[in-house]
Scaffold this active site. Structure first.
Site: not given
Length: 547
Positions: A56, A89-90, A384
């Protein structure tokens, strides 16, 4: 003339830009290998020796010991993405790093940062407008499509093995806390969804429960543990002897004096118990401690008591039962009590609390896993997915995943660049190239040839296949939407907006002045940048240690 202090450092112009870009790219490259279904995990060990294993993006960046001001700006991109969209997010961090890499090439061509920033802004606005055009509408009751969104979010994480079951639980949970607003929009109240974890069981045994799950034991073995309709008291006051604020010594000269002292303590506890009994409460969930003698009195009165209940559980019980949180027993009223049905699962050692009435609602996802590490990563993946499904219900728009949207946006941005005058045109094209990083990294992480994959994807999109994405398991280009790889439009818009704003913020800096070494930790004894100090990347040494 001496203006700056002796220990201060200063880097200007091209050197400052190069330093900032290197720091930002280092962060982006640290998480790139985690992207996609075939992404790898990171093991993070903190100073206390606690181990976190995850892929994550935001968790990795939060756990890393980053001690560089520019790198921390990129971490903020991930945190913003997590807060606003719950996932992606990545992607946001990787795109920000690629934007800065492409901007560095433009800077070497003597294109001014201001022109690059203007071009990136134009491209970002155009990309978000195109996302709205490409996105497909989803109804809040379209459970099959919402399950695909949840499964896509969990793919590549430890929750993937049981993603079908978990997706069903997640969609069911979101559905129960979704309400329609007066203007016809839908609002998902995620505060009414609690997540509880339990180790020692398979993830396939996870379940969705109506109400709250309290992982506590009754304070006394003789207390009842089941109620069809109980009056519930939520207490934020210890049921213990009140202690003085200052240290005191009590001199006792005879056994009678000792007995009086003990009798007074007992009377004090009995008064507190009587106040609970007089309120009409059948069950007490106390956030603080309950004295052994008070436990005995409560058990004699047939009242169930649970102590040291977590603050988050107390707040959730407030929603479930409709009770008020009482901080002073002297002011307790019957109106402060809520109602709920309560039962005890002795095998799992859990209390199930289910609200009664139409005005109270709330559900609990009980996640099970074999070990603490498995459960922790499972919880991150489910959290998530919950955020993404809630965002999809509220926003009502979805996109094909698998790099499909990035390749389509890149193609449309290149067409748009032809209408942009001046050097901004090059920045728009650089933005388009940066978006294609996503399918390239998806291919790389799957062990595929990224160049061949990108060529095939571009060809498919030029032929009008807007939803053509990469199947990382077969290496084929296919309709990602039909294959069940579905992402929320809101998360993609937020990722592009966050990435471009962060890149522009970094590009706008042309002078770095530091009072000491270029780190944010403030400890001069730790290793920082190289002497004279910017060549050594400031405080990025700590980041390497975390990896």
């Amino acid at each position: 003339m001496i203006i700056l202090g002796e220990d201060s450092q200063r880097v200007k112009d091209r050197d400052a830009q190069a330093y900032n870009i290197r720091a930002a790219r280092a962060v982006a490259e640290a998480v790139r290998s985690t992207l996609g279904p075939k992404g790898m995990d990171k093991m993070l060990v903190d100073s206390m020796g606690d181990v976190t294993i995850t892929n994550d993006g935001v968790t990795i960046l939060k756990e890393m010991d980053i001690d560089n001001p520019t790198a921390e700006m990129i971490v903020e991109v991930a945190e913003t993405q997590e807060d606003e969209a719950g996932d992606g997010t990545t992607t946001a961090v990787a795109i920000a790093g690629e934007l800065l890499k492409n901007a560095e090439d433009l800077l070497e061509q003597d294109i001014h940062p201001t022109a690059i920033i203007r071009g990136f802004n134009l491209a970002s606005e155009k990309a978000r407008a195109e996302i709205d055009d490409i996105a497909e509408h989803v109804e809040p009751d379209d459970e099959e499509l919402l399950k695909k969104v949840a499964e896509t979010s969990m793919t590549g994480k430890s929750s993937e093995l049981n993603k079908e079951l978990l997706a069903e639980l997640i969609v069911g949970a979101v559905k129960q806390v979704t309400v329609e607003a007066d203007d016809g929009s839908y609002v998902v109240d995620l505060e009414n969804i609690a997540i509880e974890t339990q180790t020692g069981r398979s993830a396939s045994e996870s379940e969705l429960l109506t109400g709250a799950v309290i992982d506590k034991d009754p304070v006394h073995d003789d207390m009842p543990v089941q109620f069809d309709e109980a009056d519930v008291l939520l207490l934020n006051e210890p049921v213990e002897v009140e202690e003085t604020d200052i240290d005191t010594n009590v001199s006792i000269e005879s056994p009678d004096q000792l007995q009086k002292f003990l009798d007074q303590e007992e009377a004090q506890l009995k008064k507190k118990v009587d106040q609970i009994v007089d309120s009409g409460a059948d069950v007490v969930f106390c956030q603080k401690g309950i004295d052994d003698l008070a436990q005995h009195f409560l058990a004699k009165k047939g009242i169930l008591a649970v102590r040291r209940t977590k603050k988050s559980d107390i707040k959730f019980l407030k929603n479930i039962t409709g009770a008020s949180i009482v901080s002073d027993l002297d002011s307790i009223e019957s109106a402060d009590l809520g109602t709920a049905s309560i039962r005890r699962d002795d095998d799992d050692e859990l209390f199930y609390v289910e609200g009664i009435g139409e005005d109270v609602h709330g559900v609990t996802l009980l996640l099970r896993g074999s070990t603490d590490h498995v459960v922790d990563e499972l919880e991150r993946g489910v959290q998530d997915a919950l955020d993404v499904v809630a965002s999809t219900v509220a926003d009502g728009r979805v996109l094909a995943g698998g790099g499909a949207i990035e390749v389509e946006l890149a193609s449309r941005l290149r067409d748009y660049a032809d209408s942009v005058s001046g050097r901004e045109q090059l920045a728009v094209e650089a933005f388009a190239d940066a978006l294609e990083l996503v399918p390239r990294v998806l291919a790389e992480n799957a062990g595929l040839d990224s160049i061949d994959t990108l060529v095939d994807l571009r060809s498919a999109h030029e032929n009008g296949q807007v939803r053509a994405g990469l199947n990382v398991f077969t290496g084929d280009v296919e309709d990602a939407f039909e294959a069940g790889v579905v992402e929320t439009a809101h998360a993609k818009e937020q990722a592009i907006a966050s990435a471009s704003e962060a890149a522009n913020l970094v590009l706008k800096i042309d002078d770095i002045i530091a009072a000491g070494d270029l780190s944010t930790g403030g400890n001069d004894d730790e290793e920082g940048g190289a002497p004279g100090g910017m060549g050594g990347m400031g405080g990025m040494g700590g980041m390497g240690g975390a990896m």
